[in-house]
Design a protein around this motif. Structure first.
Motif, PDB file in Angstrom:
ATOM      1  N   ALA A 222       0.829  -1.203   0.000  1.00 36.10           N
ATOM      2  CA  ALA A 222       0.000   0.000   0.000  1.00 36.10           C
ATOM      3  C   ALA A 222       0.864   1.255   0.000  1.00 36.10           C
ATOM      4  O   ALA A 222       0.582   2.214  -0.730  1.00 36.10           O
ATOM      5  N   LEU A 223       1.916   1.271   0.809  1.00 34.09           N
ATOM      6  CA  LEU A 223       2.808   2.430   0.864  1.00 34.09           C
ATOM      7  C   LEU A 223       3.527   2.640  -0.467  1.00 34.09           C
ATOM      8  O   LEU A 223       3.632   3.768  -0.964  1.00 34.09           O
ATOM      9  N   THR A 224       4.003   1.546  -1.064  1.00 34.71           N
ATOM     10  CA  THR A 224       4.719   1.649  -2.343  1.00 34.71           C
ATOM     11  C   THR A 224       3.820   2.192  -3.446  1.00 34.71           C
ATOM     12  O   THR A 224       4.203   3.105  -4.192  1.00 34.71           O
ATOM     13  N   LEU A 225       2.623   1.640  -3.559  1.00 36.15           N
ATOM     14  CA  LEU A 225       1.698   2.103  -4.592  1.00 36.15           C
ATOM     15  C   LEU A 225       1.299   3.558  -4.378  1.00 36.15           C
ATOM     16  O   LEU A 225       1.177   4.331  -5.342  1.00 36.15           O
ATOM     17  N   SER A 226       1.113   3.944  -3.127  1.00 36.28           N
ATOM     18  CA  SER A 226       0.727   5.321  -2.825  1.00 36.28           C
ATOM     19  C   SER A 226       1.827   6.297  -3.210  1.00 36.28           C
ATOM     20  O   SER A 226       1.570   7.346  -3.807  1.00 36.28           O
ATOM     21  N   VAL A 227       3.065   5.966  -2.861  1.00 38.25           N
ATOM     22  CA  VAL A 227       4.192   6.846  -3.182  1.00 38.25           C
ATOM     23  C   VAL A 227       4.358   6.962  -4.702  1.00 38.25           C
ATOM     24  O   VAL A 227       4.586   8.069  -5.230  1.00 38.25           O
ATOM     25  N   ILE A 228       4.228   5.857  -5.407  1.00 33.95           N
ATOM     26  CA  ILE A 228       4.347   5.892  -6.870  1.00 33.95           C
ATOM     27  C   ILE A 228       3.260   6.764  -7.484  1.00 33.95           C
ATOM     28  O   ILE A 228       3.523   7.591  -8.377  1.00 33.95           O
ATOM     29  N   LEU A 229       2.022   6.586  -7.005  1.00 37.37           N
ATOM     30  CA  LEU A 229       0.911   7.365  -7.561  1.00 37.37           C
ATOM     31  C   LEU A 229       1.089   8.859  -7.290  1.00 37.37           C
ATOM     32  O   LEU A 229       0.888   9.688  -8.189  1.00 37.37           O
ATOM     33  N   VAL A 230       1.465   9.212  -6.065  1.00 40.57           N
ATOM     34  CA  VAL A 230       1.669  10.624  -5.724  1.00 40.57           C
ATOM     35  C   VAL A 230       2.782  11.223  -6.583  1.00 40.57           C
ATOM     36  O   VAL A 230       2.662  12.352  -7.093  1.00 40.57           O
ATOM     37  N   ALA A 231       3.878  10.475  -6.766  1.00 39.48           N
ATOM     38  CA  ALA A 231       4.993  10.973  -7.575  1.00 39.48           C
ATOM     39  C   ALA A 231       4.569  11.176  -9.029  1.00 39.48           C
ATOM     40  O   ALA A 231       4.963  12.168  -9.667  1.00 39.48           O
ATOM     41  N   MET A 232       3.755  10.272  -9.563  1.00 43.28           N
ATOM     42  CA  MET A 232       3.299  10.393 -10.950  1.00 43.28           C
ATOM     43  C   MET A 232       2.448  11.649 -11.136  1.00 43.28           C
ATOM     44  O   MET A 232       2.616  12.389 -12.113  1.00 43.28           O
ATOM     45  N   TYR A 233       1.557  11.911 -10.195  1.00 40.65           N
ATOM     46  CA  TYR A 233       0.671  13.066 -10.328  1.00 40.65           C
ATOM     47  C   TYR A 233       1.392  14.386 -10.065  1.00 40.65           C
ATOM     48  O   TYR A 233       1.134  15.386 -10.740  1.00 40.65           O
ATOM     49  N   LEU A 234       2.292  14.412  -9.083  1.00 36.80           N
ATOM     50  CA  LEU A 234       2.953  15.669  -8.746  1.00 36.80           C
ATOM     51  C   LEU A 234       4.052  16.047  -9.728  1.00 36.80           C
ATOM     52  O   LEU A 234       4.459  17.219  -9.783  1.00 36.80           O
ATOM     53  N   SER A 235       4.528  15.085 -10.519  1.00 34.06           N
ATOM     54  CA  SER A 235       5.601  15.388 -11.452  1.00 34.06           C
ATOM     55  C   SER A 235       5.176  16.410 -12.506  1.00 34.06           C
ATOM     56  O   SER A 235       5.980  17.244 -12.934  1.00 34.06           O
ATOM     57  N   VAL A 236       3.894  16.391 -12.909  1.00 37.16           N
ATOM     58  CA  VAL A 236       3.429  17.307 -13.957  1.00 37.16           C
ATOM     59  C   VAL A 236       3.369  18.757 -13.463  1.00 37.16           C
ATOM     60  O   VAL A 236       3.974  19.645 -14.077  1.00 37.16           O
ATOM     61  N   PRO A 237       2.634  19.066 -12.370  1.00 39.63           N
ATOM     62  CA  PRO A 237       2.617  20.472 -11.935  1.00 39.63           C
ATOM     63  C   PRO A 237       3.988  21.017 -11.524  1.00 39.63           C
ATOM     64  O   PRO A 237       4.281  22.181 -11.760  1.00 39.63           O
ATOM     65  N   ILE A 238       4.812  20.151 -10.934  1.00 36.06           N
ATOM     66  CA  ILE A 238       6.156  20.610 -10.550  1.00 36.06           C
ATOM     67  C   ILE A 238       6.996  20.918 -11.792  1.00 36.06           C
ATOM     68  O   ILE A 238       7.746  21.900 -11.831  1.00 36.06           O
ATOM     69  N   ALA A 239       6.845  20.092 -12.832  1.00 34.27           N
ATOM     70  CA  ALA A 239       7.570  20.334 -14.081  1.00 34.27           C
ATOM     71  C   ALA A 239       7.130  21.645 -14.735  1.00 34.27           C
ATOM     72  O   ALA A 239       7.961  22.394 -15.270  1.00 34.27           O
ATOM     73  N   VAL A 240       5.844  21.930 -14.689  1.00 33.46           N
ATOM     74  CA  VAL A 240       5.346  23.200 -15.249  1.00 33.46           C
ATOM     75  C   VAL A 240       5.824  24.377 -14.396  1.00 33.46           C
ATOM     76  O   VAL A 240       6.251  25.426 -14.918  1.00 33.46           O
ATOM     77  N   LEU A 241       5.756  24.213 -13.084  1.00 35.38           N
ATOM     78  CA  LEU A 241       6.138  25.295 -12.169  1.00 35.38           C
ATOM     79  C   LEU A 241       7.619  25.644 -12.311  1.00 35.38           C
ATOM     80  O   LEU A 241       7.991  26.821 -12.193  1.00 35.38           O
ATOM     81  N   THR A 242       8.463  24.657 -12.570  1.00 38.59           N
ATOM     82  CA  THR A 242       9.901  24.881 -12.676  1.00 38.59           C
ATOM     83  C   THR A 242      10.347  25.193 -14.093  1.00 38.59           C
ATOM     84  O   THR A 242      11.550  25.416 -14.329  1.00 38.59           O
ATOM     85  N   GLY A 243       9.417  25.174 -15.062  1.00 42.05           N
ATOM     86  CA  GLY A 243       9.766  25.499 -16.433  1.00 42.05           C
ATOM     87  C   GLY A 243      10.234  24.322 -17.255  1.00 42.05           C
ATOM     88  O   GLY A 243      10.644  24.506 -18.415  1.00 42.05           O
TER      89      GLY A 243
END
Length: 246
Positions: A222-243
């Motif tokens: 459960a912890l592994t899947l949660s961390v993977i899912l959060v990382a997948m979703y947060l990678s997009v806004p962080i990539a846009v925010l950082t250019g």
């Protein structure tokens, strides 16, 4: 010596009719409710991972991301009219979310009714942070889904507008000057992660996983899947925010 004589049984008066038995209330058992929660939750988890994988196509290129978005609208044609697959998917997700919330609320109400009187000195139940915040996390997730649809799906609150390309809505939606939107997105996704972590572990217990070794394995998965899912979703806004994207 006195002899005990049997007391004669009373008989019903002639012509008396028996009272009809009141109908039993048809309510799903707690096990059924937990199975509904597990099944609807599994469907939602599958969608979350599929949706996150599609979002990552923006790193391949904005044109590829737009092509993927258009492919979703064309999926099922010519058997289905244009964009019908997406609407069928949305309706199915709404049903799954409704069943998930209904089962959770019913189980919570039953748990409270099972102990209507509080103990004078009730010891605190030591639970994880995710378990104690499942209810508030669910509220945050529902609000986030509503905003997400208005912002990135329909473009109603997006600076690019609803007629813009999907990649343009993503870039404009997470622009640096809209940092508060990105912050809300991050908080909501983290809440999803906590919700998913506790939900997967609870589903494993519902399915009969009761051993200590099995619980540790379920918590690790459960912890592994949660961390993977959060990382997948947060990678997009962080990539846009950082250019990195845009």
């Amino acid at each position: 010596m006195a002899v005990d004589t049997p007391i004669p049984k009373t008989t019903k008066a002639a012509g008396a009719t028996a009272r009809p038995t009141p109908p039993k209330s048809v309510r799903p058992s707690s096990v059924v409710l937990k199975l509904i929660m597990a099944a609807s939750g599994a469907l939602l988890v599958f969608f979350l991972f599929a949706h996150a994988a599609g979002n990552l196509k923006i790193f391949v290129g904005e044109s590829d991301f737009d092509h993927y978005a258009e492919w979703l609208r064309e999926l099922g044609t010519p058997l289905l009219p244009h964009a019908w697959f997406l609407w069928i998917q949305r309706v199915g997700l709404l049903v799954a979310i409704g069943l998930h919330i209904w089962a959770a609320a019913a189980l919570t109400i039953r748990a409270k009714k099972a102990r209507p009187v509080k103990y004078a000195h009730r010891p605190k139940v030591q639970g994880s942070y995710a378990a104690r915040t499942m209810r508030w996390g669910g509220v945050i997730i529902v609000l986030f889904v509503i905003w997400h649809i208005l912002d990135l799906t329909l473009g109603k609150v997006n600076p690019a507008g609803g007629d813009s390309a999907p990649s343009e809505r993503v870039v404009e939606g997470f622009a640096p000057d809209r940092w508060y939107v990105t912050l809300f997105y991050v908080l909501a996704v983290v809440a999803v992660g906590f919700h998913l972590r506790h939900g997967i572990w609870s589903a494993a217990r519902t399915m009969g996983q009761q051993t200590i070794k099995g619980e540790r394995r379920a918590k690790a998965i459960a912890l592994t899947l949660s961390v993977i899912l959060v990382a997948m979703y947060l990678s997009v806004p962080i990539a846009v925010l950082t250019g990195l994207v845009g």
